[in-house]
Design a protein around this motif. Sequence first.
Motif, PDB file in Angstrom:
ATOM      1  N   GLN A   3       0.820  -0.807   0.361  1.00 20.47           N
ATOM      2  CA  GLN A   3      -0.178  -0.014   0.255  1.00 20.47           C
ATOM      3  C   GLN A   3       0.416   1.447  -0.297  1.00 20.47           C
ATOM      4  O   GLN A   3       1.681   1.286   0.518  1.00 20.47           O
ATOM      5  N   LEU A   4       0.863   2.147  -0.770  1.00 14.21           N
ATOM      6  CA  LEU A   4       1.304   3.505  -0.970  1.00 14.21           C
ATOM      7  C   LEU A   4       0.145   4.511  -0.376  1.00 14.21           C
ATOM      8  O   LEU A   4      -1.544   4.541  -1.338  1.00 14.21           O
ATOM      9  N   VAL A   5       0.621   5.416  -0.039  1.00 14.24           N
ATOM     10  CA  VAL A   5      -0.413   6.420   1.353  1.00 14.24           C
ATOM     11  C   VAL A   5       0.517   8.074   0.630  1.00 14.24           C
ATOM     12  O   VAL A   5       1.471   7.996   1.338  1.00 14.24           O
ATOM     13  N   GLU A   6      -0.373   8.898  -0.065  1.00 14.53           N
ATOM     14  CA  GLU A   6       0.267  10.219  -0.389  1.00 14.53           C
ATOM     15  C   GLU A   6      -0.514  10.860   0.346  1.00 14.53           C
ATOM     16  O   GLU A   6      -1.554  10.587   0.826  1.00 14.53           O
ATOM     17  N   SER A   7       0.361  12.267   0.695  1.00 16.57           N
ATOM     18  CA  SER A   7       0.011  12.817   1.692  1.00 16.57           C
ATOM     19  C   SER A   7       1.026  14.008   1.135  1.00 16.57           C
ATOM     20  O   SER A   7       2.019  14.182   0.620  1.00 16.57           O
ATOM     21  N   GLY A   8       0.228  16.049   1.647  1.00 16.34           N
ATOM     22  CA  GLY A   8       1.277  17.012   1.549  1.00 16.34           C
ATOM     23  C   GLY A   8       0.210  18.043   0.592  1.00 16.34           C
ATOM     24  O   GLY A   8       0.633  19.159   0.193  1.00 16.34           O
ATOM     25  N   GLY A   9      -0.191  17.486   0.198  1.00 16.04           N
ATOM     26  CA  GLY A   9      -0.697  18.130  -1.144  1.00 16.04           C
ATOM     27  C   GLY A   9      -1.312  19.333  -0.803  1.00 16.04           C
ATOM     28  O   GLY A   9      -1.797  19.264   0.274  1.00 16.04           O
ATOM     29  N   GLY A  10      -2.231  19.725  -1.654  1.00 15.46           N
ATOM     30  CA  GLY A  10      -3.103  21.304  -1.118  1.00 15.46           C
ATOM     31  C   GLY A  10      -3.068  21.892  -2.357  1.00 15.46           C
ATOM     32  O   GLY A  10      -2.482  22.024  -3.027  1.00 15.46           O
ATOM     33  N   LEU A  11      -3.309  23.361  -1.548  1.00 12.96           N
ATOM     34  CA  LEU A  11      -3.408  24.905  -2.520  1.00 12.96           C
ATOM     35  C   LEU A  11      -1.901  25.514  -1.942  1.00 12.96           C
ATOM     36  O   LEU A  11      -2.211  25.875  -0.787  1.00 12.96           O
ATOM     37  N   VAL A  12      -1.662  25.777  -3.257  1.00  9.98           N
ATOM     38  CA  VAL A  12      -0.569  27.045  -2.858  1.00  9.98           C
ATOM     39  C   VAL A  12      -0.686  28.581  -3.769  1.00  9.98           C
ATOM     40  O   VAL A  12      -0.868  27.417  -4.784  1.00  9.98           O
ATOM     41  N   GLU A  13      -0.317  29.342  -3.292  1.00 12.46           N
ATOM     42  CA  GLU A  13       0.128  30.153  -4.685  1.00 12.46           C
ATOM     43  C   GLU A  13       1.341  29.922  -5.065  1.00 12.46           C
ATOM     44  O   GLU A  13       1.942  29.668  -4.672  1.00 12.46           O
ATOM     45  N   PRO A  14       1.292  31.029  -6.532  1.00 14.73           N
ATOM     46  CA  PRO A  14       2.690  30.610  -7.135  1.00 14.73           C
ATOM     47  C   PRO A  14       3.772  31.358  -6.693  1.00 14.73           C
ATOM     48  O   PRO A  14       3.606  32.002  -5.481  1.00 14.73           O
ATOM     49  N   GLY A  15       5.152  31.014  -6.834  1.00 17.35           N
ATOM     50  CA  GLY A  15       6.235  30.700  -5.926  1.00 17.35           C
ATOM     51  C   GLY A  15       5.687  30.054  -4.788  1.00 17.35           C
ATOM     52  O   GLY A  15       7.349  30.168  -3.830  1.00 17.35           O
ATOM     53  N   GLY A  16       4.777  29.479  -4.195  1.00 15.40           N
ATOM     54  CA  GLY A  16       5.434  28.415  -2.915  1.00 15.40           C
ATOM     55  C   GLY A  16       6.139  27.195  -3.124  1.00 15.40           C
ATOM     56  O   GLY A  16       6.264  27.098  -3.985  1.00 15.40           O
ATOM     57  N   SER A  17       5.465  26.637  -1.943  1.00 14.70           N
ATOM     58  CA  SER A  17       6.222  25.523  -1.596  1.00 14.70           C
ATOM     59  C   SER A  17       6.065  24.601  -0.987  1.00 14.70           C
ATOM     60  O   SER A  17       3.941  24.916  -0.456  1.00 14.70           O
ATOM     61  N   LEU A  18       5.830  22.853  -1.579  1.00 12.87           N
ATOM     62  CA  LEU A  18       5.137  22.059  -0.904  1.00 12.87           C
ATOM     63  C   LEU A  18       6.142  20.853  -0.899  1.00 12.87           C
ATOM     64  O   LEU A  18       6.911  20.714  -1.628  1.00 12.87           O
ATOM     65  N   LYS A  19       5.786  19.823  -0.087  1.00 10.37           N
ATOM     66  CA  LYS A  19       6.606  18.343   0.745  1.00 10.37           C
ATOM     67  C   LYS A  19       5.663  17.471   0.252  1.00 10.37           C
ATOM     68  O   LYS A  19       5.137  17.568   1.617  1.00 10.37           O
ATOM     69  N   LEU A  20       5.383  16.514  -0.640  1.00  9.16           N
ATOM     70  CA  LEU A  20       5.118  14.958  -0.340  1.00  9.16           C
ATOM     71  C   LEU A  20       5.325  14.050  -0.295  1.00  9.16           C
ATOM     72  O   LEU A  20       6.790  14.178   0.122  1.00  9.16           O
ATOM     73  N   SER A  21       4.349  13.433   1.426  1.00  9.00           N
ATOM     74  CA  SER A  21       4.855  12.156   1.269  1.00  9.00           C
ATOM     75  C   SER A  21       4.601  10.805   0.885  1.00  9.00           C
ATOM     76  O   SER A  21       3.109  11.283  -0.034  1.00  9.00           O
ATOM     77  N   CYS A  22       4.741  10.187   0.285  1.00 10.07           N
ATOM     78  CA  CYS A  22       4.564   9.260   0.481  1.00 10.07           C
ATOM     79  C   CYS A  22       5.120   7.957   1.480  1.00 10.07           C
ATOM     80  O   CYS A  22       5.989   7.242   1.362  1.00 10.07           O
ATOM     81  N   GLU A  23       3.942   7.097   1.810  1.00  4.10           N
ATOM     82  CA  GLU A  23       4.626   5.788   2.936  1.00  4.10           C
ATOM     83  C   GLU A  23       3.789   4.791   2.791  1.00  4.10           C
ATOM     84  O   GLU A  23       3.241   4.516   1.473  1.00  4.10           O
ATOM     85  N   VAL A  24       4.717   4.054   2.699  1.00  4.07           N
ATOM     86  CA  VAL A  24       5.042   3.043   1.752  1.00  4.07           C
ATOM     87  C   VAL A  24       4.920   1.398   2.805  1.00  4.07           C
ATOM     88  O   VAL A  24       5.930   1.379   3.595  1.00  4.07           O
ATOM     89  N   SER A  25       3.991   0.117   2.564  1.00  2.00           N
ATOM     90  CA  SER A  25       3.932  -0.307   3.098  1.00  2.00           C
ATOM     91  C   SER A  25       4.569  -1.345   3.279  1.00  2.00           C
ATOM     92  O   SER A  25       4.631  -1.884   2.021  1.00  2.00           O
ATOM     93  N   GLY A  26       4.686  -3.086   3.953  1.00  4.72           N
ATOM     94  CA  GLY A  26       5.159  -3.901   3.022  1.00  4.72           C
ATOM     95  C   GLY A  26       6.737  -4.269   3.213  1.00  4.72           C
ATOM     96  O   GLY A  26       7.076  -3.193   3.611  1.00  4.72           O
ATOM     97  N   ASN A  27       7.312  -4.927   2.830  1.00  8.98           N
ATOM     98  CA  ASN A  27       9.107  -4.518   3.002  1.00  8.98           C
ATOM     99  C   ASN A  27       9.228  -4.441   1.654  1.00  8.98           C
ATOM    100  O   ASN A  27       9.339  -5.224   0.471  1.00  8.98           O
ATOM    101  N   ILE A  28       9.555  -3.151   1.816  1.00  7.96           N
ATOM    102  CA  ILE A  28      10.587  -2.407   0.962  1.00  7.96           C
ATOM    103  C   ILE A  28      11.743  -2.879   0.234  1.00  7.96           C
ATOM    104  O   ILE A  28      12.030  -1.625  -0.578  1.00  7.96           O
ATOM    105  N   ASP A  29      11.919  -3.042   1.127  1.00  9.68           N
ATOM    106  CA  ASP A  29      13.639  -4.009   0.878  1.00  9.68           C
ATOM    107  C   ASP A  29      12.929  -5.012  -1.095  1.00  9.68           C
ATOM    108  O   ASP A  29      14.385  -4.748  -1.897  1.00  9.68           O
ATOM    109  N   ARG A  30      12.510  -4.758  -1.407  1.00  6.87           N
ATOM    110  CA  ARG A  30      12.404  -5.918  -2.713  1.00  6.87           C
ATOM    111  C   ARG A  30      12.123  -5.001  -4.146  1.00  6.87           C
ATOM    112  O   ARG A  30      11.741  -5.353  -5.246  1.00  6.87           O
TER     113      ARG A  30
END
Length: 115
Positions: A3-30
Amino acid sequence: QVQLVESGGGLVEPGGSLKLSCEVSGNIDRFNTWGWYRQAPGKQREFVAGFGAGISRNYADSVKDRFVVWKSSAKNTLYLQMISLWPEDTAIYFCVVRDASADYWGRGTQVTVSS
């Protein structure tokens, strides 16, 4: 079950910044490839940034020098730092990971750049 769950999106003004995250479940070494794609209204999904085994970090020309992708193995999380955002960056952003047999996608997080 991956499972992959993204977060961190939203509304931002031009010139602004955002940081997106994606949490990954399961054995990520594969997973051997990690990345972000986006899909703007009425357009096809396009590559944004990614890296993997034997593949150095690479970016779409449209985001180069503005976006940075990396992951934290300790947190099982993929990140996308975005600066100098412009209306053309408005899209749903998806994270994706790949193992030997398949790609696994999150459901996306909306990023809207507007004044």
